[in-house]
Structure formats: C-alpha cells, structure tokens
Design a protein around this motif. Structure first.
Motif, PDB file in Angstrom:
ATOM      1  N   ASP A 186       0.824  -1.205   0.000  1.00 63.13           N
ATOM      2  CA  ASP A 186       0.000   0.000   0.000  1.00 63.13           C
ATOM      3  C   ASP A 186       0.859   1.257   0.000  1.00 63.13           C
ATOM      4  O   ASP A 186       0.560   2.229  -0.710  1.00 63.13           O
ATOM      5  CB  ASP A 186      -0.937   0.012   1.209  1.00 63.13           C
ATOM      6  N   LYS A 187       1.920   1.249   0.791  1.00 58.21           N
ATOM      7  CA  LYS A 187       2.817   2.406   0.845  1.00 58.21           C
ATOM      8  C   LYS A 187       3.601   2.552  -0.463  1.00 58.21           C
ATOM      9  O   LYS A 187       3.837   3.665  -0.945  1.00 58.21           O
ATOM     10  CB  LYS A 187       3.782   2.273   2.025  1.00 58.21           C
ATOM     11  N   ILE A 188       4.023   1.435  -1.030  1.00 56.06           N
ATOM     12  CA  ILE A 188       4.776   1.484  -2.282  1.00 56.06           C
ATOM     13  C   ILE A 188       3.926   2.109  -3.381  1.00 56.06           C
ATOM     14  O   ILE A 188       4.430   2.864  -4.224  1.00 56.06           O
ATOM     15  CB  ILE A 188       5.244   0.073  -2.681  1.00 56.06           C
ATOM     16  N   ARG A 189       2.634   1.802  -3.373  1.00 56.68           N
ATOM     17  CA  ARG A 189       1.735   2.383  -4.386  1.00 56.68           C
ATOM     18  C   ARG A 189       1.698   3.902  -4.285  1.00 56.68           C
ATOM     19  O   ARG A 189       1.457   4.597  -5.279  1.00 56.68           O
ATOM     20  CB  ARG A 189       0.322   1.818  -4.231  1.00 56.68           C
ATOM     21  N   GLN A 190       1.931   4.438  -3.100  1.00 54.53           N
ATOM     22  CA  GLN A 190       1.896   5.892  -2.911  1.00 54.53           C
ATOM     23  C   GLN A 190       3.199   6.564  -3.338  1.00 54.53           C
ATOM     24  O   GLN A 190       3.220   7.775  -3.544  1.00 54.53           O
ATOM     25  CB  GLN A 190       1.622   6.214  -1.438  1.00 54.53           C
ATOM     26  N   ALA A 191       4.259   5.799  -3.466  1.00 48.39           N
ATOM     27  CA  ALA A 191       5.561   6.369  -3.806  1.00 48.39           C
ATOM     28  C   ALA A 191       5.643   6.696  -5.296  1.00 48.39           C
ATOM     29  O   ALA A 191       5.066   5.990  -6.125  1.00 48.39           O
ATOM     30  CB  ALA A 191       6.677   5.383  -3.433  1.00 48.39           C
ATOM     31  N   PRO A 192       6.343   7.762  -5.671  1.00 43.86           N
ATOM     32  CA  PRO A 192       6.506   8.106  -7.091  1.00 43.86           C
ATOM     33  C   PRO A 192       7.427   7.107  -7.776  1.00 43.86           C
ATOM     34  O   PRO A 192       8.537   6.838  -7.291  1.00 43.86           O
ATOM     35  CB  PRO A 192       7.120   9.505  -7.056  1.00 43.86           C
ATOM     36  N   LYS A 193       6.972   6.542  -8.883  1.00 41.56           N
ATOM     37  CA  LYS A 193       7.734   5.482  -9.552  1.00 41.56           C
ATOM     38  C   LYS A 193       7.944   5.793 -11.030  1.00 41.56           C
ATOM     39  O   LYS A 193       7.217   6.598 -11.617  1.00 41.56           O
ATOM     40  CB  LYS A 193       7.010   4.136  -9.381  1.00 41.56           C
ATOM     41  N   VAL A 194       8.932   5.129 -11.610  1.00 42.25           N
ATOM     42  CA  VAL A 194       9.300   5.333 -13.019  1.00 42.25           C
ATOM     43  C   VAL A 194       9.335   3.979 -13.712  1.00 42.25           C
ATOM     44  O   VAL A 194       9.863   3.007 -13.162  1.00 42.25           O
ATOM     45  CB  VAL A 194      10.674   6.033 -13.138  1.00 42.25           C
ATOM     46  N   MET A 225      15.026  -4.394 -16.226  1.00 44.57           N
ATOM     47  CA  MET A 225      14.708  -5.714 -15.705  1.00 44.57           C
ATOM     48  C   MET A 225      13.237  -5.846 -15.335  1.00 44.57           C
ATOM     49  O   MET A 225      12.622  -4.914 -14.809  1.00 44.57           O
ATOM     50  CB  MET A 225      15.584  -6.034 -14.500  1.00 44.57           C
ATOM     51  N   CYS A 226      12.675  -7.018 -15.635  1.00 45.46           N
ATOM     52  CA  CYS A 226      11.256  -7.300 -15.416  1.00 45.46           C
ATOM     53  C   CYS A 226      11.153  -8.635 -14.672  1.00 45.46           C
ATOM     54  O   CYS A 226      10.979  -9.691 -15.301  1.00 45.46           O
ATOM     55  CB  CYS A 226      10.523  -7.381 -16.756  1.00 45.46           C
ATOM     56  N   HIS A 238      26.057  -2.843  -8.029  1.00 43.43           N
ATOM     57  CA  HIS A 238      25.814  -1.469  -8.479  1.00 43.43           C
ATOM     58  C   HIS A 238      25.782  -1.311  -9.993  1.00 43.43           C
ATOM     59  O   HIS A 238      26.268  -0.318 -10.544  1.00 43.43           O
ATOM     60  CB  HIS A 238      26.844  -0.515  -7.870  1.00 43.43           C
ATOM     61  N   PHE A 239      25.190  -2.284 -10.680  1.00 37.06           N
ATOM     62  CA  PHE A 239      24.846  -2.073 -12.082  1.00 37.06           C
ATOM     63  C   PHE A 239      23.707  -1.056 -12.133  1.00 37.06           C
ATOM     64  O   PHE A 239      23.014  -0.823 -11.140  1.00 37.06           O
ATOM     65  CB  PHE A 239      24.396  -3.388 -12.732  1.00 37.06           C
ATOM     66  N   ARG A 240      23.499  -0.449 -13.302  1.00 33.37           N
ATOM     67  CA  ARG A 240      22.399   0.507 -13.465  1.00 33.37           C
ATOM     68  C   ARG A 240      21.102  -0.279 -13.687  1.00 33.37           C
ATOM     69  O   ARG A 240      20.610  -0.427 -14.798  1.00 33.37           O
ATOM     70  CB  ARG A 240      22.685   1.449 -14.632  1.00 33.37           C
ATOM     71  N   VAL A 241      20.564  -0.814 -12.594  1.00 29.46           N
ATOM     72  CA  VAL A 241      19.388  -1.677 -12.647  1.00 29.46           C
ATOM     73  C   VAL A 241      18.113  -0.841 -12.512  1.00 29.46           C
ATOM     74  O   VAL A 241      18.032   0.053 -11.666  1.00 29.46           O
ATOM     75  CB  VAL A 241      19.432  -2.738 -11.529  1.00 29.46           C
ATOM     76  N   LEU A 280      14.466   1.179  -2.913  1.00 26.41           N
ATOM     77  CA  LEU A 280      13.432   1.462  -3.892  1.00 26.41           C
ATOM     78  C   LEU A 280      13.658   2.823  -4.546  1.00 26.41           C
ATOM     79  O   LEU A 280      13.424   2.991  -5.746  1.00 26.41           O
ATOM     80  CB  LEU A 280      12.043   1.396  -3.249  1.00 26.41           C
ATOM     81  N   GLN A 281      14.118   3.775  -3.754  1.00 26.53           N
ATOM     82  CA  GLN A 281      14.436   5.083  -4.330  1.00 26.53           C
ATOM     83  C   GLN A 281      15.616   4.967  -5.294  1.00 26.53           C
ATOM     84  O   GLN A 281      15.634   5.607  -6.354  1.00 26.53           O
ATOM     85  CB  GLN A 281      14.750   6.096  -3.233  1.00 26.53           C
ATOM     86  N   TRP A 282      16.587   4.134  -4.940  1.00 21.74           N
ATOM     87  CA  TRP A 282      17.758   3.928  -5.804  1.00 21.74           C
ATOM     88  C   TRP A 282      17.330   3.376  -7.162  1.00 21.74           C
ATOM     89  O   TRP A 282      17.754   3.870  -8.217  1.00 21.74           O
ATOM     90  CB  TRP A 282      18.731   2.963  -5.118  1.00 21.74           C
ATOM     91  N   PHE A 283      16.462   2.360  -7.162  1.00 19.78           N
ATOM     92  CA  PHE A 283      15.954   1.814  -8.427  1.00 19.78           C
ATOM     93  C   PHE A 283      15.216   2.896  -9.225  1.00 19.78           C
ATOM     94  O   PHE A 283      15.352   2.982 -10.446  1.00 19.78           O
ATOM     95  CB  PHE A 283      14.987   0.655  -8.155  1.00 19.78           C
ATOM     96  N   THR A 284      14.418   3.701  -8.525  1.00 16.63           N
ATOM     97  CA  THR A 284      13.595   4.706  -9.191  1.00 16.63           C
ATOM     98  C   THR A 284      14.448   5.810  -9.793  1.00 16.63           C
ATOM     99  O   THR A 284      14.221   6.237 -10.939  1.00 16.63           O
ATOM    100  CB  THR A 284      12.576   5.298  -8.197  1.00 16.63           C
ATOM    101  N   VAL A 285      15.424   6.275  -9.061  1.00 19.14           N
ATOM    102  CA  VAL A 285      16.326   7.306  -9.585  1.00 19.14           C
ATOM    103  C   VAL A 285      17.130   6.752 -10.760  1.00 19.14           C
ATOM    104  O   VAL A 285      17.363   7.445 -11.759  1.00 19.14           O
ATOM    105  CB  VAL A 285      17.246   7.845  -8.472  1.00 19.14           C
ATOM    106  N   ASN A 286      17.559   5.497 -10.659  1.00 22.81           N
ATOM    107  CA  ASN A 286      18.235   4.851 -11.790  1.00 22.81           C
ATOM    108  C   ASN A 286      17.389   4.950 -13.055  1.00 22.81           C
ATOM    109  O   ASN A 286      17.874   5.287 -14.138  1.00 22.81           O
ATOM    110  CB  ASN A 286      18.479   3.367 -11.493  1.00 22.81           C
ATOM    111  N   ALA A 287      16.104   4.615 -12.904  1.00 19.49           N
ATOM    112  CA  ALA A 287      15.202   4.627 -14.058  1.00 19.49           C
ATOM    113  C   ALA A 287      15.048   6.033 -14.613  1.00 19.49           C
ATOM    114  O   ALA A 287      15.087   6.242 -15.827  1.00 19.49           O
ATOM    115  CB  ALA A 287      13.847   4.045 -13.666  1.00 19.49           C
TER     116      ALA A 287
END
Length: 357
Positions: free
Chosen positions: A6-14, A259-260, A285-288, A320-327
């Motif tokens: 539920d909280k993840i759904r509220q976070a800004p995602k890319v 990645m999917c 630390h690949f650009r995942v 999760l923020q790291w993945f999102t900023v990567n994207a």
C-alpha cells in the motif's frame, strides 16, 4: 519500517519497459472484441479471461504465451481502440503511482484493418495525452520494430518523425535466437546519425552474444531485460564477484538494464524472485531498473514488482528510491527534465513517505 504494498503504491515510480499490447484491461478486450465481431477469445467473461491470460503466460509454453498477444493485438486495429487502450494504460499507471513511463508498441502490428503507420502512432499518442491529463503522470512512447520483419528502417524513420510530439525512442523486439540485432544495423546507424535514442531487447532468452551485439555493434543506449549479463559474472564461495569484460563494460559505462522480474520467471530466466539476477546486480551497483514488461500477462504492476523484491531481498525505502532514480536517470528525456523529476518529484515523494507513520 519495511515498505508495504500500500505504501509502495503511494511512492513516485518510473517505468521504462512496458508493452502497450501486454497491459490491456480484460474488460476492455471483451468489449473491443464485441465491437469488431472478433470471436476467438478464450472467454468473454472478463474475470475468466484475465485468469486465462495469467495461466497461459505462466504455462511454460512459448506457444501459449505468444497466443496471448494474438488476442490483444487483434482488438487494437482501429483508431478508437488504440486511443482507448493508450488512455487506459496511462490511467492505470497513474493509479499505481507512476510519475513517468515509457510505453512501447509495434506500429506495424496494428494496420490489418487499414490504418497507416502514422495513423497508428497518432492514435496512441492521443490516447496517452487523454489518459495523462490531470493524473500527475507523463508518458513517453517507444516505437518497436519486430526483429523477424524487414521494416526496422521504416519504424526508425517513424520514430524520428514523431520525436517532438511524444515518441521518445526506438526499440526492437521479438525472438532473439536466429534474429540478431545486427540484421538491423542500417536502422541503428540511421538513429545514431539523427541523435535519436534507442533500446534493444537483448540478453533475455539468448545470452551474452545478444548483449554484446546490441551494445558494441548497434550502440544501444539501454538493454531490454539484459538478465543474461549474469553469465559473465563469477561468484566465489565468500560472495565476492569477478566480472568478465562484457559485464565490467556494462557496469562501467552505466548502461541501464530494463529488468522485469516476474516476466523473467515466466520466460525461464530465473526460477524464483529470490534467485533472480537483479539481487546480485543491485549489490554490484549495475544501473538496474525495475519494470513490468506485460502487466496483463504477468498480473503485475511496478508496485507489485517492488513488493516482491522487498520480500525476497529485504529492500528498504532507500533501495526502492535507488531503483527509481536509476530509471529516471536512464529515461529518454532531456537532462534538465530528468533532473527536475528526480529533485522535484521523486526524492521529495520518497522523503515524505519514508517518514509517514
């Protein structure tokens, strides 16, 4: 606290890797099929049809998996259907908290009822505009060429023609084995001359040669999936890792990996989320980046993908923020626009949600 769904759904995602024809609502498929008198659906009950898509995609049968797209593409052959599907896609992603998405589709697959390639693209762009209005999401479009067809140059020219009105890049997809990206070098060289962005499906079903060709021969900006880069990494008993030359190049050059996880399980790239290469690649630390691929077939969303990674690897909000900023760093947008979304939307959004009770 560990991030909940539920909280993840509220976070800004890319989202960078999402197929338009793999994300339709089951209800929409039934209604569109009725409008064009398409009678081949496995079921006309939306709930049963949704379940059929999920089971077919998870059956281990490539034939059944590909059949799912026969049905979705079949009902996406008119201007009205394309506008509707694209608009609903934007709304569904916005409802999941996605603030920026790049959604791909193959224009050549939507011309059987007389639409031209330009009309297909314009209909999808119109749908994304309609669905995005007032939703806090921006949707860019990737035009996909099919690697077993001979229209890649035509689709590349189409992408360049529409790049100032919503098409942000080019993609090539389809069976990797027997259809190397080097067969389409003329298209990639044209895109490079035009300073256009492109990604290539590589390293999903085939392996390291597919990745090597996509990068070193074709000049891909990003890799669609890229999970088989793991084949060029050796992990010792103490957990230390030694990278081969290709893996080191991909990491050193910060080449993004789209990645999917759930989709990769369905196609046999991993046996479970916990065994998915994304865990090791994140540690190294690949650009995942984390993506959905086909939301209908995989019964997934960006939030669900994140939730599965949290459960499997114990990731926290910083991960999760790291993945999102990567994207967002890897998006096919101008640098200043990427930076504005990172500093003005993503980081403040995560900072707020991390400290909510």
């Amino acid at each position: 606290m560990s991030p909940t769904l539920d909280k993840i759904r509220q976070a800004p995602k890319v989202l960078l890797h999402d197929h338009l024809d793999g994300g339709l609502r089951a209800e929409t498929i039934v209604e569109l099929a009725r409008e064009i008198d398409y009678g081949r659906l496995p079921s006309t009950d939306p709930d049963n049809l949704r379940l059929w898509f999920e089971e077919a995609a998870d059956s281990g049968s490539l034939e059944r998996y590909l059949e799912t797209f026969d049905h979705t593409v079949a009902v996406m052959q008119t201007r009205e259907s394309l506008v509707r599907v694209a608009a609903e896609c934007a709304r569904d992603l916005a409802d999941d908290g996605v603030v920026y998405a790049e959604v791909r589709f193959a224009p050549e697959q939507h011309t059987t009822m007389g639409l031209s390639l330009d009309q297909v693209v314009e209909a999808v762009l119109e749908g994304f505009t309609l669905g995005s209005q007032g939703r806090g999401i921006r949707v860019g479009t990737l035009l996909t060429a099919m690697r077993h067809m001979a229209r890649s140059m035509e689709i590349a020219e189409l992408a360049v023609r529409y790049r100032d009105v919503g098409v942000v890049g080019f993609d090539i997809a389809g069976a990797e084995a027997g259809y190397p990206p080097t067969r389409h070098l003329d298209a990639f060289e044209y895109l490079q001359r035009e300073n256009a962005h492109f990604t290539i499906h590589a390293g999903e079903a085939f392996g390291l040669p597919s990745i090597w060709q996509a990068i070193q021969w074709c000049g891909a900006d990003r890799l669609g999936h890229g999970v088989r880069i793991i084949d060029d990494i050796t992990v010792a008993g103490d957990g230390s890792a030694k990278l081969g030359r290709l893996a080191a190049y991909v990491r050193d050059k910060r080449i993004p990996l789209e990645m999917c996880p759930t989709s990769n399980l369905q196609t046999g790239a991993a046996d479970s989320i916990a065994e998915h290469p994304i865990g090791l690649l994140r540690r190294l630390h690949f650009r995942v980046t984390v993506n959905t691929d086909n939301r209908l077939m995989s019964s997934t969303s960006v939030s669900l993908e994140f939730a599965k990674l949290v459960e499997a690897f114990g990731y926290d909000w910083d991960d999760l923020q790291w993945f999102t900023v990567n994207a967002m760093k890897s998006a096919f947008l101008p640098f200043d626009e990427r930076l504005a979304l990172i500093n003005g939307v993503i980081k403040p959004g995560f900072a707020q949600i991390k400290w909510q009770p």
